[in-house]
Scaffold this active site. Structure first.
Site, short mmCIF file in Angstrom:
data_model
loop_
_atom_site.label_atom_id
_atom_site.label_comp_id
_atom_site.label_asym_id
_atom_site.label_seq_id
_atom_site.Cartn_x
_atom_site.Cartn_y
_atom_site.Cartn_z
N ARG A 102 0.93 -1.33 -0.07
CA ARG A 102 0.00 -0.13 0.07
C ARG A 102 0.89 1.40 0.05
O ARG A 102 0.48 2.22 -0.49
CB ARG A 102 -1.04 -0.18 1.43
CG ARG A 102 -1.92 -1.01 1.15
CD ARG A 102 -2.97 -1.14 2.11
NE ARG A 102 -4.22 -1.96 1.98
CZ ARG A 102 -5.12 -2.18 2.92
NH1 ARG A 102 -5.21 -1.42 3.88
NH2 ARG A 102 -5.99 -3.22 2.71
N ASP B 208 -15.50 8.02 10.00
CA ASP B 208 -14.30 7.26 9.42
C ASP B 208 -13.28 7.94 9.88
O ASP B 208 -13.17 9.40 9.93
CB ASP B 208 -14.31 6.93 8.07
CG ASP B 208 -13.59 5.81 7.60
OD1 ASP B 208 -14.08 4.60 7.66
OD2 ASP B 208 -12.24 6.20 7.65
#
Length: 275
Positions: free
Chosen positions: A36, A145
């Site tokens: 990532r 979030d």
């Protein structure tokens, strides 16, 4: 020597992840970290992990830190994922609230770790399709979030066709979405029911209180046991008495018997606040 340097850099990444969003990335996640962050470095034209860490650790570079949080957190989601909690809401919780309402019925829901918005929008659609006397209800759906990027994406409410096909019937796609270019935008009626914000489950105050339902699914597994306990305590305090917490279908909380009791609601398992 190179292996030692890389281990030290990965330890720094783990420390940053813990500091920025509370998640615990143990050694089993090293491949995920490399993959990532490599994608992030290519996108940002950064040569190596050392340079990325130097930028992220600099106090002025908020953008890189936000992008690292976005890269290191998991955003897998879909509409009506594991339908049983939504059935519990529409078939058990909403009818009970309606029966017991004195005056105008109210419903408060928090979608914690909402990713790009599929869960809270699914909750809004479920409410529209199931509430008796819809116009009488006082409804609030909060969604949060830790990733700034995913919250912004959720607010836009734009999805690709393959995302709609994962969980929504053709009738729901036609009723609740409008095509815009190559994407599909959720209709204002649904978008207006959801309040989005950035929120860190460990360090932020819950977006509201006296919730009837909290969805915190497939996220607590990324925290240490001690931090999971803190998150569950925070959620218990944010629920109204006998309010329901729903976790991921494979998540079984431990050390919470003083906070919740297990209550089956149809095929779903809810954790009902004690007191």
């Amino acid at each position: 020597m190179q292996a030692t340097v890389e281990r030290h850099q990965l330890d720094r990444v783990r420390g940053l992840a813990k500091q920025l969003c509370g998640i615990h990335l143990d050694g089993s996640k090293d491949y995920l970290i490399r993959r990532r962050l490599n994608e992030l470095m290519v996108d940002e034209k950064i040569d190596n992990l050392q340079d990325l860490l130097a930028l992220a650790e600099a106090p002025y570079n908020r953008k890189i830190r936000e992008r690292m949080v976005d890269a290191l957190t998991t955003h897998e989601t879909l509409f009506f994922r594991d339908k049983s909690p939504f059935d519990a809401l529409t078939q058990h919780i909403i009818p009970k609230l309606y029966r017991e309402a004195v005056g105008r019925p109210r419903l408060r829901i928090w979608s914690a770790a909402c990713s790009t918005g599929q869960e809270p929008y699914s909750l809004a659609i479920a409410c529209l399709e199931s509430l008796p006397e819809r116009s009488r209800w006082d409804i609030r759906i909060d969604a949060s979030d830790v990733s700034v990027g995913t919250v912004e994406a959720a607010k836009r409410g734009r999805f690709q066709n393959f995302e709609l096909s994962r969980g929504l019937s053709p009738q729901q796609q036609s009723r609740y979405f409008r095509r815009e270019g190559n994407d599909y935008r959720i209709v204002d009626e649904v978008r207006g029911m959801v309040n989005f914000q950035v929120n860190n489950l460990l360090t932020s105050t819950p977006p509201g209180h006296d919730y009837d339902v909290i969805m915190c699914r497939n996220v607590a597994i990324y925290f240490t046991p001690a931090d999971r306990r803190r998150i569950y305590q925070k959620m218990a305090s944010a629920l109204r008495p006998q309010g329901s917490l729903f976790l991921g279908c494979s998540e079984v909380p431990t050390n919470v018997s003083d906070l919740f009791k297990t209550v089956p609601l149809g095929r779903a398992t809810s954790y009902q606040r004690i007191g």
